[in-house]
Design a protein around this motif. Structure first.
Motif, mmCIF file in Angstrom:
data_model
loop_
_atom_site.group_PDB
_atom_site.id
_atom_site.type_symbol
_atom_site.label_atom_id
_atom_site.label_comp_id
_atom_site.label_asym_id
_atom_site.label_seq_id
_atom_site.Cartn_x
_atom_site.Cartn_y
_atom_site.Cartn_z
ATOM 1 N N ILE A 390 0.858 -1.179 0.000
ATOM 2 C CA ILE A 390 0.000 0.000 0.000
ATOM 3 C C ILE A 390 0.898 1.232 0.000
ATOM 4 O O ILE A 390 1.706 1.425 0.915
ATOM 5 C CB ILE A 390 -0.940 0.022 1.225
ATOM 6 N N HIS A 391 0.769 2.045 -1.015
ATOM 7 C CA HIS A 391 1.529 3.292 -1.107
ATOM 8 C C HIS A 391 0.691 4.404 -0.478
ATOM 9 O O HIS A 391 -0.446 4.653 -0.908
ATOM 10 C CB HIS A 391 1.846 3.616 -2.563
ATOM 11 N N VAL A 392 1.259 5.060 0.515
ATOM 12 C CA VAL A 392 0.561 6.129 1.237
ATOM 13 C C VAL A 392 1.151 7.458 0.784
ATOM 14 O O VAL A 392 2.318 7.756 1.075
ATOM 15 C CB VAL A 392 0.695 5.945 2.757
ATOM 16 N N LEU A 393 0.356 8.246 0.078
ATOM 17 C CA LEU A 393 0.812 9.531 -0.459
ATOM 18 C C LEU A 393 0.127 10.666 0.299
ATOM 19 O O LEU A 393 -1.101 10.702 0.414
ATOM 20 C CB LEU A 393 0.485 9.634 -1.954
ATOM 21 N N GLY A 394 0.919 11.591 0.818
ATOM 22 C CA GLY A 394 0.383 12.763 1.499
ATOM 23 C C GLY A 394 0.482 13.994 0.626
ATOM 24 O O GLY A 394 1.568 14.329 0.138
ATOM 25 N N ILE A 395 -0.639 14.665 0.397
ATOM 26 C CA ILE A 395 -0.697 15.881 -0.423
ATOM 27 C C ILE A 395 -0.862 17.086 0.496
ATOM 28 O O ILE A 395 -1.744 17.092 1.363
ATOM 29 C CB ILE A 395 -1.870 15.821 -1.424
ATOM 30 N N ASP A 396 -0.041 18.091 0.297
ATOM 31 C CA ASP A 396 -0.115 19.301 1.112
ATOM 32 C C ASP A 396 -1.335 20.129 0.705
ATOM 33 O O ASP A 396 -1.370 20.677 -0.402
ATOM 34 C CB ASP A 396 1.163 20.124 0.924
ATOM 35 N N PRO A 397 -2.364 20.251 1.569
ATOM 36 C CA PRO A 397 -3.551 21.030 1.200
ATOM 37 C C PRO A 397 -3.297 22.529 1.156
ATOM 38 O O PRO A 397 -4.155 23.284 0.688
ATOM 39 C CB PRO A 397 -4.559 20.670 2.294
ATOM 40 N N ARG A 398 -2.138 22.971 1.624
ATOM 41 C CA ARG A 398 -1.819 24.397 1.596
ATOM 42 C C ARG A 398 -1.092 24.784 0.316
ATOM 43 O O ARG A 398 -0.796 25.962 0.095
ATOM 44 C CB ARG A 398 -0.977 24.765 2.813
ATOM 45 N N ALA A 399 -0.789 23.788 -0.536
ATOM 46 C CA ALA A 399 -0.121 24.060 -1.806
ATOM 47 C C ALA A 399 -1.156 24.398 -2.872
ATOM 48 O O ALA A 399 -2.361 24.152 -2.710
ATOM 49 C CB ALA A 399 0.696 22.846 -2.238
ATOM 50 N N ARG A 400 -0.706 24.960 -3.964
ATOM 51 C CA ARG A 400 -1.586 25.232 -5.095
ATOM 52 C C ARG A 400 -1.939 23.929 -5.797
ATOM 53 O O ARG A 400 -1.141 22.984 -5.809
ATOM 54 C CB ARG A 400 -0.901 26.175 -6.085
ATOM 55 N N PRO A 401 -3.113 23.824 -6.396
ATOM 56 C CA PRO A 401 -3.486 22.580 -7.095
ATOM 57 C C PRO A 401 -2.480 22.169 -8.164
ATOM 58 O O PRO A 401 -2.193 20.979 -8.321
ATOM 59 C CB PRO A 401 -4.851 22.919 -7.696
ATOM 60 N N GLU A 402 -1.927 23.141 -8.915
ATOM 61 C CA GLU A 402 -0.978 22.777 -9.967
ATOM 62 C C GLU A 402 0.316 22.202 -9.378
ATOM 63 O O GLU A 402 0.948 21.317 -9.983
ATOM 64 C CB GLU A 402 -0.655 23.979 -10.858
ATOM 65 N N GLN A 403 0.713 22.662 -8.181
ATOM 66 C CA GLN A 403 1.892 22.098 -7.533
ATOM 67 C C GLN A 403 1.625 20.666 -7.070
ATOM 68 O O GLN A 403 2.465 19.777 -7.243
ATOM 69 C CB GLN A 403 2.300 22.971 -6.336
ATOM 70 N N ALA A 404 0.460 20.456 -6.496
ATOM 71 C CA ALA A 404 0.093 19.109 -6.057
ATOM 72 C C ALA A 404 -0.032 18.164 -7.243
ATOM 73 O O ALA A 404 0.364 16.998 -7.168
ATOM 74 C CB ALA A 404 -1.225 19.163 -5.277
ATOM 75 N N SER A 405 -0.546 18.665 -8.360
ATOM 76 C CA SER A 405 -0.703 17.829 -9.551
ATOM 77 C C SER A 405 0.661 17.403 -10.100
ATOM 78 O O SER A 405 0.850 16.243 -10.493
ATOM 79 C CB SER A 405 -1.491 18.592 -10.618
ATOM 80 N N ALA A 406 1.626 18.318 -10.129
ATOM 81 C CA ALA A 406 2.963 17.981 -10.624
ATOM 82 C C ALA A 406 3.622 16.932 -9.736
ATOM 83 O O ALA A 406 4.258 15.989 -10.229
ATOM 84 C CB ALA A 406 3.824 19.242 -10.693
ATOM 85 N N TRP A 407 3.489 17.069 -8.410
ATOM 86 C CA TRP A 407 4.069 16.086 -7.513
ATOM 87 C C TRP A 407 3.383 14.741 -7.681
ATOM 88 O O TRP A 407 4.028 13.679 -7.639
ATOM 89 C CB TRP A 407 3.945 16.565 -6.072
ATOM 90 N N MET A 408 2.062 14.775 -7.896
ATOM 91 C CA MET A 408 1.320 13.534 -8.075
ATOM 92 C C MET A 408 1.760 12.799 -9.333
ATOM 93 O O MET A 408 1.859 11.569 -9.357
ATOM 94 C CB MET A 408 -0.176 13.867 -8.142
#
Length: 416
Positions: A390-408
């Protein structure tokens, strides 16, 4: 307009005591309706009532008090609105630069988003359409209603019953915005925002009730003629439903005069869009997790049950008949502070066994992690063999959506 009711503030899953004199009978009825939809819980106590918030945030304007439920992740109102706009595929409003809000300023921000879109529509010119009307006129306009003239005027010609078919702005596309602007006025506490809303409300027709406006929004079909109304209608729908956008709010219409948002539903919508967009560069796309691809349980008492991941991604392999499936589940939990629960591990193991090859069973959990993106891997094994990953990925909710999308996108590339 300013709200002079006492304000009671609490966070998600926190509770507060309310005196018997703070809730009216109507308030108790509304709160019990919201309790039935798991937005909160209300129980009796020695001093009156004990109210416990669930994972639903926002403003609840009752008769005698104003309840404010804050997100447990302490996300600023502007950032919460950014993620909400992202989940709704709606342009992110620029009102954060125009309105000074407190960290929880969710209700004012939604009202300001509606105001911004309505101002844009006014600058471009409101849409007009042909509207059929019957009226009594001193001169002939349109077509004479002969039957009405004969039966109501008895042949007199000083007043004429006519039928007209003119282009007017009093159509449902505009009317629902007028009704929503009036609803926004009752929610906002910022005096400047209230003045701006009051100044623009009269520019829109606002006949009809909120219930009628909601029915009109549900029937609305967008074409090239009214496509520019979609963002404004999205915010109007949010206000008129008290936060109830489809698949976001569990409340089905009982708003108690407030604006509430179910955070788990919002996080699921955010994750679905993030993961779907991140899969595209790798040739992947979402597929239904039900129907022929669903995991079902049969033979037990009652109806068959179904396991459905929040998102099921399909990626191509060398053989087109043998694609890679990757189940993704959104968890609105503090997995940055504690380990993944046994129930979630069991659930994700079921998804991995059902959708991925036996030699490489895997699944993905995506949770909010303030302070920075992070990832870790859970390996579940038995004495005889490994059961899955199981891969557990944490996304920073304080980041911009485009930043989270690039990391994803980068995280998905490492999993394939």
């Amino acid at each position: 307009m300013p709200d002079h009711r006492p304000e009671i503030r609490l966070g998600e899953y926190e509770s507060t005591e309310l005196g018997t004199d703070q809730l009216t009978t109507a308030d108790v009825t509304r709160l019990h309706a919201l309790q039935a939809r798991r937005c909160l819980s209300l129980t009796t106590s020695r001093t009156g009532w004990r109210l416990k918030a669930e994972a639903t945030v926002g403003v609840l304007a009752l008769d005698r008090v104003r309840l404010v439920v804050e997100p447990k992740f302490a996300i600023r109102g502007e950032q919460l609105m950014t993620w909400l706009a992202y989940a709704l595929h709606t342009p992110i409003p620029t009102m954060a630069r125009r309105w000074v809000t407190r960290p929880d300023g969710y209700a004012d921000l939604v009202a300001a988003a509606l105001l911004e879109e309505c101002e844009k529509l006014l600058r471009e010119g409101l849409r007009r359409d042909y509207v059929r009307r019957q009226s009594l006129e001193p001169v002939l306009r349109g077509r004479l209603d002969v039957a009405a003239q004969a039966t109501r005027r008895y042949g007199q010609l000083d007043q004429l019953h006519v039928r007209t078919f003119d282009r007017e702005a009093d159509i449902w596309d505009n009317r629902v915005l007028g009704v929503a602007l009036q609803a926004a006025l009752s929610l906002t506490t910022d005096s400047r925002l209230a003045r701006a809303l009051h100044g623009i409300t009269d520019a829109f027709p606002h006949s009809g009730t909120p219930a009628a406006a909601l029915r009109a929004l549900q029937r609305t079909q967008y074409t090239r003629l009214n496509a520019r109304y979609r963002p404004a209608h999205t915010w109007a729908h949010l206000l008129l439903r008290g936060g109830g956008v489809t698949d976001l709010l569990t409340d089905q219409g009982t708003t108690a005069g407030g604006l509430l948002l179910a955070m788990p539903r919002l996080w699921e919508a955010v994750v679905r869009r993030l993961a779907a967009e991140a899969a595209v560069p790798h040739g992947g796309h979402p597929v239904p997790g039900h129907g022929e691809t669903g995991i079902t349980v049969r033979g037990d008492l009652g109806n068959a049950s179904t396991f459905r991941p929040d998102l099921l991604l399909r990626f191509p392999r060398a053989s087109p008949d043998d694609p890679v499936l990757l189940p993704v589940d959104a968890k609105y939990k503090r997995y940055d502070r504690h380990g993944v629960g046994a129930g979630d591990i069991h659930q994700l193991l079921t998804y991995s066994v059902g959708y991925t090859p036996a030699e490489a069973t895997r699944a993905v959990i995506i949770h909010p992690q303030p302070g920075g993106n992070a990832r870790r891997t859970l390996r579940i094994g038995a004495p005889q063999r490994g059961l899955g990953v199981i891969h557990v990925l944490g996304i920073d909710p304080r980041a911009r959506p485009e930043q989270a999308s690039a990391w994803m996108r980068a995280a998905l590339a490492s999993l394939l």
